[in-house]
Write a protein that holds these residues in place. Structure first.
Motif, short mmCIF file in Angstrom:
data_model
loop_
_atom_site.label_atom_id
_atom_site.label_comp_id
_atom_site.label_asym_id
_atom_site.label_seq_id
_atom_site.Cartn_x
_atom_site.Cartn_y
_atom_site.Cartn_z
N VAL A 205 0.84 -1.19 0.00
CA VAL A 205 0.00 0.00 0.00
C VAL A 205 0.88 1.25 0.00
CG1 VAL A 205 -1.62 1.36 1.39
CG2 VAL A 205 -2.04 -1.07 1.03
N GLN A 206 1.90 1.29 0.86
CA GLN A 206 2.80 2.45 0.90
C GLN A 206 3.47 2.66 -0.44
OE1 GLN A 206 5.25 1.30 4.30
NE2 GLN A 206 4.47 3.09 5.41
N GLN A 207 3.96 1.58 -1.06
CA GLN A 207 4.64 1.70 -2.35
C GLN A 207 3.69 2.26 -3.40
OE1 GLN A 207 8.08 1.02 -3.24
NE2 GLN A 207 7.24 2.28 -4.86
N LEU A 208 2.47 1.75 -3.43
CA LEU A 208 1.49 2.22 -4.41
C LEU A 208 1.10 3.68 -4.16
CD1 LEU A 208 -0.56 -1.07 -4.47
CD2 LEU A 208 0.56 -0.05 -6.47
N LEU A 209 0.93 4.04 -2.89
CA LEU A 209 0.60 5.44 -2.57
C LEU A 209 1.76 6.37 -2.96
CD1 LEU A 209 -1.18 5.07 0.89
CD2 LEU A 209 -2.22 5.62 -1.33
N GLY B 182 -10.47 -4.42 9.19
CA GLY B 182 -9.75 -4.17 10.43
C GLY B 182 -8.26 -3.96 10.27
N HIS B 183 -7.84 -3.49 9.11
CA HIS B 183 -6.42 -3.23 8.87
C HIS B 183 -6.15 -1.76 9.19
CE1 HIS B 183 -6.21 -7.17 7.22
NE2 HIS B 183 -6.97 -6.89 6.19
N ASP B 184 -6.01 -1.48 10.49
CA ASP B 184 -5.92 -0.10 10.97
C ASP B 184 -4.71 0.65 10.42
OD1 ASP B 184 -8.23 -0.57 12.42
OD2 ASP B 184 -7.15 -1.12 14.24
N GLU B 185 -3.55 -0.01 10.38
CA GLU B 185 -2.35 0.67 9.88
C GLU B 185 -2.54 1.09 8.43
OE1 GLU B 185 2.48 -0.12 9.48
OE2 GLU B 185 1.15 -1.80 9.93
N VAL B 186 -3.06 0.19 7.62
CA VAL B 186 -3.31 0.49 6.21
C VAL B 186 -4.37 1.59 6.08
CG1 VAL B 186 -4.22 -0.47 4.05
CG2 VAL B 186 -2.57 -1.77 5.39
#
Length: 194
Positions: free
Chosen positions: A151-155, A179-183
């Motif tokens: 997700v970070q790489q895509l963002l 429930g993927h709070d960090e994402v």
């Protein structure tokens, strides 16, 4: 159980069946299946020695199996970055789609292979490509699975956070639902910045 939750379960089961049962072989795919299936197997295993041997035959780098998967897709799915790099150097087409419209980028992102996501994007992969079965992008798939590195790489590479799937859900919606709070936090900050 919400309809979104049921859809995620059904999709997960469908993908498992597709990956383990294989696709139906059609008349059009019979020739493709028999051309060089060993190239796809070598890529899936990350076997560079066998891959090099097989790639001595011109024009087979993008050979497909009965599901329309390529060697690049299998290497991306399984996290074999050296194999992905080698196939790209040999001219593998980065945005080819399988029967469901999935690309190598989507397969890498869905399995949190962030370094392969970066490499595919640097090679011109369409960051916002939408597959046909659920309307998912690489970002939606990674967010749904809670894969923070992808997700970070895509963002960081400019993925569109506002795209919606066939259920009208964004990547942020899926991250929150699962429930993927960090994402969800990464996506929330990105959406707020837009």
């Amino acid at each position: 159980m919400t309809s979104l939750h049921k859809s995620a379960i059904i999709f997960g089961f469908s993908m498992t069946m597709l990956l383990f049962a294989g696709c139906k072989t059609t008349v059009e795919s019979l020739e493709t299946v028999n051309v060089e299936p060993s190239l796809i197997v070598a890529a899936e295993q990350g076997n560079l020695t066998e891959l090099d041997r097989l790639l001595q035959t011109p024009g087979i780098v993008d050979v497909r199996d009965s599901c329309q998967w390529t060697a690049l897709m299998k290497a991306s799915l399984n996290g074999h970055i050296s194999t992905v790099e080698h196939l790209l150097n040999k001219g593998a087409l980065v945005d080819l789609e399988d029967e469901g419209g999935y690309t190598s980028l989507m397969l890498a992102a869905s399995n949190n292979h962030a370094s392969i996501v970066r490499l595919l994007l640097e090679s011109g992969a369409n960051i916002d490509q939408i597959e046909v079965t659920n309307g998912w992008t690489a970002l939606i798939w990674a967010a749904m699975s809670g894969h923070s590195k992808s997700v970070q790489q895509l963002l960081n590479s400019g993925a569109n956070t506002m795209l919606r799937d066939n259920k009208n859900f964004t990547a942020l919606d899926w991250a929150q639902h699962n429930g993927h709070d960090e994402v969800a936090d990464y996506l929330g900050l990105s959406v707020a910045a837009d």
